[in-house]
Design a protein around this motif. Sequence first.
Motif, mmCIF file in Angstrom:
data_model
loop_
_atom_site.group_PDB
_atom_site.id
_atom_site.type_symbol
_atom_site.label_atom_id
_atom_site.label_comp_id
_atom_site.label_asym_id
_atom_site.label_seq_id
_atom_site.Cartn_x
_atom_site.Cartn_y
_atom_site.Cartn_z
ATOM 1 N N GLU A 26 0.801 -1.220 0.000
ATOM 2 C CA GLU A 26 0.000 0.000 0.000
ATOM 3 C C GLU A 26 0.839 1.277 0.000
ATOM 4 O OE1 GLU A 26 -3.544 -0.077 2.554
ATOM 5 O OE2 GLU A 26 -3.216 -2.242 2.728
ATOM 6 N N GLY B 278 -2.785 3.891 -1.563
ATOM 7 C CA GLY B 278 -4.188 3.992 -1.160
ATOM 8 C C GLY B 278 -5.083 3.027 -1.893
ATOM 9 N N SER B 279 -6.343 2.973 -1.454
ATOM 10 C CA SER B 279 -7.274 1.978 -1.981
ATOM 11 C C SER B 279 -7.871 2.349 -3.334
ATOM 12 C CB SER B 279 -8.385 1.704 -0.971
ATOM 13 O OG SER B 279 -9.083 2.897 -0.691
ATOM 14 N N SER C 251 -9.387 -1.304 3.600
ATOM 15 C CA SER C 251 -8.659 -0.747 2.450
ATOM 16 C C SER C 251 -7.793 -1.795 1.765
ATOM 17 C CB SER C 251 -7.767 0.416 2.882
ATOM 18 O OG SER C 251 -8.543 1.525 3.217
#
Length: 187
Positions: A13, A34-35, A63
Motif C-alpha cells: 500500500e 491507497g485503496s 482498504s
Amino acid sequence: MTKEKIEEIIVVEGKDDTKRLKEVFDVDTIETRGSAINEAILEQIEHAQETRGVIVFTDPDFSGEKIRKTIMEAIPDAQHAFLSRRMAAPQKRGASLGVEHASDEAIIDALHKVVTPAENDDPKIARQTLLDYGLIAGAQARERRERLGDELKIGYTNAKQLEKRLTMFRITEAQLHEAMRKVEETL
C-alpha cells in the motif's frame, strides 16, 4: 548476512510497507498509494505480472481488502500473501493495522506461504457446511472466520466473501475440515 531475494514484485500500500519489507528481504515493490488504485498503477502491476510475477501483500483491513479485490479482478493470476490482523497490529494505540507493524517472522512466514488463486470447476463447499461449522452465523462466527483465514492463509473474510475465497483458493472439504479441527482446538 545477505537477505533472501524475492523474484516477484510485491504490491504493497505505501512507502512504510516497502521500507519494512526491505528490512527483511531483498525485494522490489509497487506501492498502490491507497485503496483508489488508478489505471496507471494497475498497468504497472499487469506489466510486473507478465515479466516477473507479483505478490499482493496488503494490510488486513478494509482498504487492504479493497485493493486486493481490485487487483484480483484485473490480474486474476497474481499471487497473494496474507497477514492476520493480530500479526499486523501496531504497537502504538490508535494506529491502523499494517504490514509495516509485523514482525520479521510474520513477514517471512506470510511470503513463504504465498497462494495463487485459480479458476476451477471443482465443486464449491456447500453453504450448509459453512453454517454447520459456525462460520456464517452464530455467536463466534466472526472469530471462527478470522482464525480459519489465518489457518488457511487466505486472510480475513466476512460471511459473504468466505465462500468466494474458499473457492478461489481451491480449498477442499478435507482441507476445510482439517483447518476447522485446529480452529476448534483454539476456541
